[in-house]
Design an enzyme around this catalytic site. Structure first.
Site, PDB file in Angstrom:
ATOM      1  N   GLU A   1     -19.791 -14.900 -30.150  1.00 35.90           N
ATOM      2  CA  GLU A   1     -18.788 -15.435 -29.250  1.00 35.90           C
ATOM      3  C   GLU A   1     -17.435 -14.942 -29.772  1.00 35.90           C
ATOM      4  O   GLU A   1     -17.146 -15.125 -30.961  1.00 35.90           O
ATOM      5  CB  GLU A   1     -18.849 -16.972 -29.275  1.00 35.90           C
ATOM      6  CG  GLU A   1     -17.975 -17.575 -28.205  1.00 35.90           C
ATOM      7  CD  GLU A   1     -17.916 -19.095 -28.254  1.00 35.90           C
ATOM      8  OE1 GLU A   1     -18.784 -19.723 -28.877  1.00 35.90           O
ATOM      9  OE2 GLU A   1     -16.963 -19.627 -27.664  1.00 35.90           O
TER      10      GLU A   1
ATOM     11  N   ARG B   1     -29.832 -19.626 -41.410  1.00 37.37           N
ATOM     12  CA  ARG B   1     -28.505 -19.029 -41.529  1.00 37.37           C
ATOM     13  C   ARG B   1     -28.146 -18.862 -42.992  1.00 37.37           C
ATOM     14  O   ARG B   1     -28.684 -19.530 -43.876  1.00 37.37           O
ATOM     15  CB  ARG B   1     -27.458 -19.844 -40.786  1.00 37.37           C
ATOM     16  CG  ARG B   1     -27.189 -21.223 -41.363  1.00 37.37           C
ATOM     17  CD  ARG B   1     -26.410 -22.100 -40.390  1.00 37.37           C
ATOM     18  NE  ARG B   1     -25.082 -21.570 -40.134  1.00 37.37           N
ATOM     19  CZ  ARG B   1     -24.646 -21.267 -38.909  1.00 37.37           C
ATOM     20  NH1 ARG B   1     -25.422 -21.432 -37.865  1.00 37.37           N
ATOM     21  NH2 ARG B   1     -23.428 -20.820 -38.730  1.00 37.37           N
TER      22      ARG B   1
ATOM     23  N   LYS C   1     -16.499 -20.921 -38.402  1.00 32.40           N
ATOM     24  CA  LYS C   1     -15.326 -20.254 -37.832  1.00 32.40           C
ATOM     25  C   LYS C   1     -14.163 -21.232 -37.688  1.00 32.40           C
ATOM     26  O   LYS C   1     -13.011 -20.854 -37.853  1.00 32.40           O
ATOM     27  CB  LYS C   1     -15.684 -19.658 -36.466  1.00 32.40           C
ATOM     28  CG  LYS C   1     -16.386 -18.321 -36.595  1.00 32.40           C
ATOM     29  CD  LYS C   1     -16.434 -17.601 -35.263  1.00 32.40           C
ATOM     30  CE  LYS C   1     -17.755 -17.833 -34.603  1.00 32.40           C
ATOM     31  NZ  LYS C   1     -18.024 -16.967 -33.449  1.00 32.40           N
TER      32      LYS C   1
HETATM   33  P1  ATP Z   1     -19.756 -21.318 -35.254  1.00 34.69           P
HETATM   34  O1  ATP Z   1     -19.187 -21.054 -36.609  1.00 34.69           O
HETATM   35  O2  ATP Z   1     -18.751 -21.805 -34.273  1.00 34.69           O
HETATM   36  O3  ATP Z   1     -21.060 -22.068 -35.260  1.00 34.69           O
HETATM   37  P2  ATP Z   1     -21.228 -18.946 -34.990  1.00 34.69           P
HETATM   38  O4  ATP Z   1     -20.968 -18.501 -36.370  1.00 34.69           O
HETATM   39  O5  ATP Z   1     -22.559 -19.484 -34.603  1.00 34.69           O
HETATM   40  O6  ATP Z   1     -20.121 -19.950 -34.586  1.00 34.69           O
HETATM   41  P3  ATP Z   1     -21.546 -16.912 -32.981  1.00 34.69           P
HETATM   42  O7  ATP Z   1     -20.521 -15.990 -32.488  1.00 34.69           O
HETATM   43  O8  ATP Z   1     -22.219 -17.790 -32.004  1.00 34.69           O
HETATM   44  O9  ATP Z   1     -20.823 -17.759 -34.058  1.00 34.69           O
HETATM   45  O10 ATP Z   1     -22.627 -16.135 -33.830  1.00 34.69           O
HETATM   46  C1  ATP Z   1     -23.163 -14.909 -33.437  1.00 34.69           C
HETATM   47  C2  ATP Z   1     -24.511 -14.732 -34.057  1.00 34.69           C
HETATM   48  O11 ATP Z   1     -24.440 -14.784 -35.467  1.00 34.69           O
HETATM   49  C3  ATP Z   1     -25.469 -15.814 -33.622  1.00 34.69           C
HETATM   50  O12 ATP Z   1     -26.690 -15.208 -33.263  1.00 34.69           O
HETATM   51  C4  ATP Z   1     -25.621 -16.680 -34.826  1.00 34.69           C
HETATM   52  O13 ATP Z   1     -26.877 -17.242 -34.875  1.00 34.69           O
HETATM   53  C5  ATP Z   1     -25.378 -15.696 -35.971  1.00 34.69           C
HETATM   54  N1  ATP Z   1     -24.829 -16.380 -37.136  1.00 34.69           N
HETATM   55  C6  ATP Z   1     -23.736 -17.140 -37.185  1.00 34.69           C
HETATM   56  N2  ATP Z   1     -23.546 -17.657 -38.414  1.00 34.69           N
HETATM   57  C7  ATP Z   1     -24.560 -17.207 -39.182  1.00 34.69           C
HETATM   58  C8  ATP Z   1     -24.932 -17.381 -40.551  1.00 34.69           C
HETATM   59  N3  ATP Z   1     -24.215 -18.144 -41.377  1.00 34.69           N
HETATM   60  N4  ATP Z   1     -26.043 -16.757 -40.989  1.00 34.69           N
HETATM   61  C9  ATP Z   1     -26.762 -15.986 -40.150  1.00 34.69           C
HETATM   62  N5  ATP Z   1     -26.467 -15.780 -38.868  1.00 34.69           N
HETATM   63  C10 ATP Z   1     -25.381 -16.377 -38.368  1.00 34.69           C
END
Ligand code: ATP
Ligand code: MG
Length: 564
Positions: A38, A263, A273
């Protein structure tokens, strides 16, 4: 991104699923993955894990990889983030070729599909407010309450939904909801909201839309439109999978497989974020690319290589349960990479003069130094030597303990690549502070070895004073001083745990002369001998060199822990 050792590792569970699907022909042996950020912030090291995983799954199977912006929420999204994300994904080495997509391009198709669900009796317009919807959701043990608007006729729903789209209703006054099951044990199936009204300008579609799709509704449709086979996401979406499946099944359209993995969490930092944005907005750091941030642009500016981050992601593996990875693992991956590739240089961070009293005044000679003992192909360079040198303040001690092998009166040490020098004493100012160290050199030891084979335990680095380049050095340390700033065991706001010593700026450092030409950020990192790995900051120029410490030579935190 592939490496020859890959074949030797056992398959992780996602590789196994893909192998099974290839064997059964579930997707006709096709593998098509995507990274769907996003655009509401900069990417962090957790995203790198997802990018590397998705890209590797495509690569290993001769498949395809898409970069897709999940831009369904106009309130928080900006073009600045889109550009930074593209740059970061490309820097990590993941190639999307011509497959750069935006969820917002699918808004019309999603709208059509919503109409289909309404016609099928699978969706309805609800007039409850957000709070009312929440209050009617029930609890884990009690079913929710059905909306009074749940049984509107198809005609009424079609009419109201169209008017929602046409902007006739204010924000929050109506939603489109899926008609599933208010008694489902899975909350996500209790008539989830598909669309909300939001009169906001979108960074790509402008004011064309005032209804925006919710994540759960939109995501599977995006995957389906793009022909994604394996839709890889993080564990918290596991309970959303039944809804992902429900939408695709009701629509009867191509159905990708959602797969969840754990994650990445790292010690001594935060990864959300929202928190990273807060650190930027509150000026706790200098920006998203502050080299202390766990962002991709922060690591890039600091001097991490894409290879080291890819290696890190491979090392930590892919699992189905959440865990926290020690920051040392990341630091070791950059150390390992740079140890092989970084050329050695000499730099004195906290200088004091060493005067070689028996060396001819005004003479400067060029000595040969090896660039990288790990790689002969890197050759040698010339380093000027003179009567007056800069050495580290801590490499001289007037009253030294027994095991101190550096400069102390009467002791002989090796000046790296130069000569053996015996310390003869020092000069102090009125306050008793040492301002100069003195010594004599043995001209027969050029290169650093004695012809008679006498042993010298200590070797120190140095920079010739007449040709030294002045530089600013930025020493970075961990952003937080506790392992898990987010943990319940640390009850204060996470910002209370920021490490006050995470940045130390040294303004009077002395560098060997070649570093002047090398002081512009590019592809090259250096090892400053005995100190660590360094990389020119983006603001650095040959006239005003500024170097960031990428990482220290050894894990100093482990040493501290062992001592205490
Ligand atoms: P927020 O921090 O608001 O939860 P987000 O980090 O999930 O946002 P996105 O832009 O939705 O942000 O993430 C894009 C992709 O990265 C998604 O498929 C998400 O699952 C993956 N992702 C995000 N954070 C992690 C993490 N810590 N480890 C592995 N994958 C991640
Ligand atoms: Mg998210």
């Amino acid at each position: 991104m592939t490496d020859p050792s890959e074949g030797k590792r056992p398959l992780h569970f996602i590789q196994q699923i893909i192998a099974d699907d290839n064997a059964s022909g579930k997707f006709q042996q096709k593998v098509h993955t995507r990274f769907p950020p996003e655009p509401n912030g900069y990417l962090h090291i957790g995203h790198a894990k997802s990018i590397c995983l998705n890209y590797a799954m495509a690569q290993e199977n001769n498949g395809l990889f898409n970069l897709r912006f999940d831009d369904t929420n106009p309130a928080k999204e900006e073009t600045e983030y889109v550009e930074s994300i593209k740059k970061d994904v490309a820097w990590l080495g993941a190639k999307w070729d011509d497959r750069l997509f935006f969820a917002s391009s699918y808004f019309q198709q999603m709208y059509q599909w919503a109409l289909q669900l309404i016609r099928q009796g699978d969706a309805y317009v609800c007039d409850m407010s957000q709070e009312e919807v929440r209050a009617a959701r029930g609890t884990p043990t009690e079913p929710g309450t059905e909306s009074p608007w749940r049984n509107r006729s198809v005609e009424e729903n079609l009419d109201l939904f169209e008017r929602m789209k046409n902007g006739e209703f204010p924000d929050g006054s109506k939603t489109l909801r899926a008609k599933i099951d208010m008694a489902s044990p899975n909350f996500n199936l209790r008539d989830p909201v598909m669309y909300r009204i939001l009169h906001a300008e979108h960074h790509r579609t402008g004011t064309q839309w005032c209804i925006y799709p919710m994540y759960d509704w939109a995501h599977g449709l995006e995957d389906s439109i793009e022909g994604i086979t394996h839709s890889i996401c993080t564990l918290e979406f596991e309970h959303h999978r039944p809804l992902y499946d429900w939408f695709l099944d009701r629509l009867g359209i191509y159905h990708p497989q959602q797969i969840e993995f754990a994650r990445l969490n790292l010690t001594y930092t935060v990864m959300s974020k929202r928190k990273l944005l807060e650190l930027v907005k509150g000026n706790y750091v200098s920006g998203w690319d502050d080299p202390r941030m766990p962002t991709i642009c922060g690591y890039r500016r600091r001097g991490y290589t894409p290879q080291s981050i890819r290696n890190f992601c491979k090392t930590i593996g892919v699992a189905k349960f959440n865990s926290t990875i020690d920051m040392t693992v990341l630091e070791n991956s950059i150390r390992e990479d740079l140890n092989k590739t970084a050329q050695r240089r000499m730099a004195v961070l906290r200088p004091i003069k060493l005067i070689i009293d028996n060396y001819p005044e005004g003479q400067v000679e060029q000595l040969t130094a090896v660039n990288n003992p790990e790689d002969e192909a890197d050759g040698t360079r010339l380093v000027p030597f003179a009567r007056e040198l800069w050495i580290e303040r801590e490499d001289f001690l007037e009253d030294a303990p027994k095991k101190y092998f550096r400069l102390t009166p009467g002791q002989e040490v090796r000046l790296r690549w130069a000569y053996l020098v015996t310390c003869t004493g020092c000069v102090k100012d009125a306050s008793g502070e040492v301002i100069e160290v003195h010594g004599t050199y043995d001209p027969a030891t050029r290169g650093g070895d004695a012809p008679d084979g006498r042993k010298v335990r200590g070797t120190i680095h140095w920079v010739a004073a007449p040709t030294a380049v002045d530089a600013e050095i930025r020493l970075y340390d961990r952003l937080f001083s506790v392992e898990n700033p987010d943990d319940a065991a640390n009850p204060l706001d996470y910002k209370e745990y920021l490490n006050p010593n995470s940045l130390e700026v040294l303004r009077g450092a002395k560098l060997e002369p070649v570093l002047r030409q090398e002081a512009t950020a590019g592809e090259t990192r250096y090892q400053f001998e005995r100190i660590g790995y360094f990389y020119p900051d983006q603001c650095s120029t040959p006239d005003c060199p500024v170097f960031n410490r990428v990482v220290s030579l050894r894990d100093t935190w482990a040493k501290l822990a062992a001592k205490s």
